[in-house]
Design a protein around this motif. Sequence first.
Motif, short mmCIF file in Angstrom:
data_model
loop_
_atom_site.label_atom_id
_atom_site.label_comp_id
_atom_site.label_asym_id
_atom_site.label_seq_id
_atom_site.Cartn_x
_atom_site.Cartn_y
_atom_site.Cartn_z
N THR A 35 -22.52 5.95 77.73
CA THR A 35 -22.44 5.61 78.79
C THR A 35 -22.57 6.32 79.91
N VAL A 36 -22.28 6.65 81.46
CA VAL A 36 -22.48 7.53 82.39
C VAL A 36 -20.72 8.01 82.83
N SER A 37 -19.95 8.22 82.54
CA SER A 37 -18.78 8.49 83.63
C SER A 37 -18.78 9.11 84.26
N VAL A 38 -17.72 9.02 85.63
CA VAL A 38 -17.74 9.39 86.50
C VAL A 38 -17.16 10.40 86.48
N ILE A 53 -10.80 -1.28 103.34
CA ILE A 53 -11.67 0.09 103.02
C ILE A 53 -12.07 -0.83 101.53
N THR A 54 -11.04 -0.96 100.74
CA THR A 54 -10.92 -1.16 99.50
C THR A 54 -11.89 -2.62 99.50
N ALA A 55 -10.77 -3.79 100.74
CA ALA A 55 -11.37 -4.80 100.82
C ALA A 55 -13.31 -5.25 100.44
N MET A 56 -13.41 -4.15 101.81
CA MET A 56 -14.65 -4.33 102.46
C MET A 56 -15.33 -4.21 101.25
N VAL A 57 -15.31 -2.72 100.05
CA VAL A 57 -15.93 -2.52 99.10
C VAL A 57 -16.17 -3.32 97.96
N PHE A 58 -15.17 -4.33 97.76
CA PHE A 58 -15.42 -5.09 96.81
C PHE A 58 -15.89 -6.27 97.44
N ASP A 63 -20.33 4.16 88.31
CA ASP A 63 -20.01 2.77 87.94
C ASP A 63 -21.93 1.96 88.03
N VAL A 64 -21.90 2.38 88.49
CA VAL A 64 -23.36 1.71 88.53
C VAL A 64 -24.73 1.98 87.71
N LEU A 65 -24.87 3.53 88.11
CA LEU A 65 -25.59 4.54 86.82
C LEU A 65 -25.40 4.07 85.15
N LEU A 100 -13.66 1.12 88.50
CA LEU A 100 -13.61 0.79 90.42
C LEU A 100 -11.37 0.64 90.76
N LEU A 101 -10.88 0.86 90.01
CA LEU A 101 -9.39 1.11 90.45
C LEU A 101 -9.49 2.48 91.10
N ALA A 102 -10.16 3.22 90.75
CA ALA A 102 -9.50 4.57 91.12
C ALA A 102 -10.08 4.89 92.56
N VAL A 103 -10.90 3.39 92.96
CA VAL A 103 -11.49 3.59 94.68
C VAL A 103 -10.24 3.17 95.22
N PRO A 104 -9.19 2.55 95.53
CA PRO A 104 -8.19 2.44 96.30
C PRO A 104 -7.14 3.27 96.18
N LEU A 105 -7.48 3.66 95.29
CA LEU A 105 -5.99 4.86 94.80
C LEU A 105 -6.14 6.01 95.42
#
Length: 461
Positions: free
Chosen positions: A189-192, A307-312, A169-171, A64-69
């Motif tokens: 696992t299922v990776s991005v 956007i990141t704050a909204m997602v988390f 991440d969810v899957l 999930l660190l990829a989201v803000p980046l």
Amino acid sequence: MEYAAILMFVVVCLVLLLGYPVAFSLAGTALLFAGVGMALDVFDPAFLTALPSRLYGVVNNQTLLAVPLFVFMGAMLERSKIAENLLNAMSLLFGRFHGGLGISVILVGALLAASTGIVGATVVTMGLLSLPTMLKRGYSPAFSSGIICATGTLGQIIPPSIALVLLGDVLSNAYQKAQLDMGIFSPETVSVGDLFAGAVVPGLILVGFYILYCLVLAVVKPDIMPRLEAEDIEKLTRDQSVPALMLSALLPPLLLMVAVLGSILLGFATPTEAAGVGAMGATLLALAQKKLTRENLKAVMQSTTKITAMVFMILIGASLFSLVFRGFGGEELVHGFFQQMPGGVVGATLIVMLVIFLLGFILDFIEITFVVVPIVAPVLLAMGLDPIWLGIMIAINLQTSFLTPPFGFALFYLRGVAAKSVRTADIYRGVIPFIAMQLVLLIALAVWPELVTWLPELMYK
């Protein structure tokens, strides 16, 4: 007690329709039902004790660190005039032909999707840049609106996509849960990266469909898709020669795409590491374009933070919602419903796809990813579906719901920036052929799942 879970799901949808913030709607509804359930002695409060570990897992999640980046990368590219330069270059390349400007918009939209991964940003940027130009040069308002909305939603499926990062991440969690439910203890696992690889072929097919439609329409109705005039071409080449303009416009975003997506697909970097490279690359591009001003940097960082704050926050609210939903026996109810459904796994998949499509009218992809997918995915994966195929099918389904009138989010984005001369009916009419193409792609992937699974399998052989 199980029907309380269904009632909770219905109530949260109603609360969202009333316009309340998503994260607080999810968390508030869950806490309200948990409180009533404990008062009536039908809900075990022990389920809520798992919340701290859930939240720690969210904070500690490297994926999930990829989201803000990625959000930072997209916002920075939006501010650096990459889209404007690309559109000028593509117009020079194809504008001499009927439908050439339409093809240019498709290719620029696809490149922006592969660079930003954010649907709203792509639709708004293309709406501001290309819609006035297309209308001025005689293009049909309906076609112009439809092609901008459709190419804008390519950010949902073409990697690197924020939607695929969240779905991955969810899957992954759903796949591990499905394995445990079947008594299988596997570290797999299922990776991005798997989802990114699986999305490449369907994304290119969809771009091919759009271009083919544009070419056919240019032959059948050339009057609604005129070619560029000589003076328009002269204006574009006033400051630079054609080769110099093409090189300066195409090379930077292509290099960034190769650095980000290529490093993931070839296994040189994780999605999070590649997102860091992308964010740095976008900053260097903005610097090269002389757009790395204090005001632009401040706007980009504010946009990324919001956007990141909204997602988390939505993720935290969804974690609480899923715990309470499970406490009321909702997962068992969904599992039993799918098991008793005629048609087995095919019937269950059809129902899930239809539900996700309909929910896409009223909920954003983030809410569906965090609320609906964790409920239905473990059941479908336990029935033997490929997790990568399921993830891509869900992503394309959500992409289609972004376009579908009257509630498609892409339609709202474009309506917000389109001129008053473009009627809402024109926008609705223009997207219908593109919705049909996306549905054809969904059917094709259902018939030939190898279109999704071929590249991931090839990468890891």
